[in-house]
Scaffold this active site. Sequence first.
Site, PDB file in Angstrom:
ATOM      1  N   GLU A 162      -3.948  -4.288  14.969  1.00  0.00           N
ATOM      2  CA  GLU A 162      -5.160  -3.762  15.473  1.00  0.00           C
ATOM      3  C   GLU A 162      -5.433  -2.684  14.162  1.00  0.00           C
ATOM      4  O   GLU A 162      -4.490  -2.303  13.481  1.00  0.00           O
ATOM      5  CB  GLU A 162      -4.776  -2.974  16.695  1.00  0.00           C
ATOM      6  CG  GLU A 162      -6.006  -2.391  17.428  1.00  0.00           C
ATOM      7  CD  GLU A 162      -7.329  -3.093  17.434  1.00  0.00           C
ATOM      8  OE1 GLU A 162      -7.690  -3.578  16.293  1.00  0.00           O
ATOM      9  OE2 GLU A 162      -7.713  -3.452  18.473  1.00  0.00           O
ATOM     10  N   HIS A 232      -5.497  -8.812  17.785  1.00  0.00           N
ATOM     11  CA  HIS A 232      -6.182  -7.595  18.579  1.00  0.00           C
ATOM     12  C   HIS A 232      -7.704  -7.641  18.499  1.00  0.00           C
ATOM     13  O   HIS A 232      -8.293  -8.459  17.530  1.00  0.00           O
ATOM     14  CB  HIS A 232      -5.547  -6.503  17.940  1.00  0.00           C
ATOM     15  CG  HIS A 232      -4.036  -6.269  17.915  1.00  0.00           C
ATOM     16  ND1 HIS A 232      -3.359  -5.625  18.892  1.00  0.00           N
ATOM     17  CD2 HIS A 232      -3.198  -6.887  16.934  1.00  0.00           C
ATOM     18  CE1 HIS A 232      -2.005  -6.022  18.581  1.00  0.00           C
ATOM     19  NE2 HIS A 232      -1.961  -6.450  17.568  1.00  0.00           N
TER      20      HIS A 232
HETATM   21  O1  LIG Z   1      -8.002   1.162  21.285  1.00  0.00           O
HETATM   22  C1  LIG Z   1      -7.866   0.111  20.448  1.00  0.00           C
HETATM   23  O2  LIG Z   1      -6.885   0.215  19.632  1.00  0.00           O
HETATM   24  C2  LIG Z   1      -9.066  -0.825  20.801  1.00  0.00           C
HETATM   25  C3  LIG Z   1      -8.813  -2.213  21.160  1.00  0.00           C
HETATM   26  O3  LIG Z   1      -8.045  -1.805  22.515  1.00  0.00           O
HETATM   27  O4  LIG Z   1     -10.269  -0.187  21.076  1.00  0.00           O
HETATM   28  P1  LIG Z   1     -11.732  -0.491  20.839  1.00  0.00           P
HETATM   29  O5  LIG Z   1     -12.168  -1.780  21.638  1.00  0.00           O
HETATM   30  O6  LIG Z   1     -12.217   1.096  21.153  1.00  0.00           O
HETATM   31  O7  LIG Z   1     -11.803  -0.797  19.260  1.00  0.00           O
END
Ligand SMILES: O=C(O)[C@@H](CO)OP(=O)(O)O
Length: 304
Positions: A162, A232
């Site tokens: 991520e 992710h």
């Molecule tokens: O918290 C995170 O790492 C991401 C994915 O869950 O969040 P977001 O959707 O805000 O990018």
Amino acid sequence: MAATFKYQPAWAIDVSAPGSSRNFPRFLSMRFACNASISTPLSISHHSSTESTLILIRHGESLWNEKNLFTGCCDVPLTKRGVEEAIEAGKRISYIPVDVIFTSALIRAQMTAMLAMTQHHHKKVPIIIHNESEEATTWTQVYSAKTTKQSIPVITAWQLNERMYGELQGLNKQETAERYGKEKVHEWRRSYDIPPPKGESLEMCSQRAVAYFKDFIEPQLKSGKHVMVAAHGNSLRSIIMYLDRLTSQEVTDLELSTGIPLLYIYKEGKFISRGSPVGSTEAGVYAYTQSLAVYRQELDEMSH
Ligand SMILES: O=C(O)[C@@H](CO)OP(=O)(O)O
């Protein structure tokens, strides 16, 4: 022992792959002690196939998704619901061939891939490749060609992690929006090139995730292997931006649900999006290419 490792299975990746001179993980050097000639048991030949499938799956719900916390590179597991989503995703792709799996280095993506594969009709065993040290490579060897044939290599790569959310990691999304304003937080979460405090923008995340995809995943597809990538929300958004040629404006609207597999066909150097192989659309997936239809038929025959 190392001197006896003479053979490289079909799943080992070409060491001359572009980018191998970079500091990428050492999965490239995997060796087997047996004289194994690995091929797919079904009629889609890796060598003659001109098309291959790519499945992208965002991990199932994690404990921090549930608590609405910025997660980024923090390594949290799936919730019970996330486990169920991964199993459901596995059912949806259970008739789609998978020869090699790539996951991020984070447990939520790895759990998702492993749980999804419990549902697959070919009943192969996914095995995580450990090449982080000489010992790890040696101690995880498989000495049976037959067992190797019944296995799927799972390659983990931090580049698929991520996006790193910097100083937002662990903060509640709602509270952060109340503190900094909805618009600012939306900008941090969905803009292409504005990074959150001390974190990665989508553009920065894409520089490592898409580079990895081009250097290590695309060559597998090109050689006819069927690939699944479990990763992710944001690392996959950046990869989808590349596959679907989205502009930096278009990608800001792209949202991925947890545990929903997306299917692409790789054919003649092009990625063709087939959406999500859910229920009745599965027929459409198989109607699309002749070799996939044959694969499906053979799986049916095997399970009767
Ligand atoms: O918290 C995170 O790492 C991401 C994915 O869950 O969040 P977001 O959707 O805000 O990018």
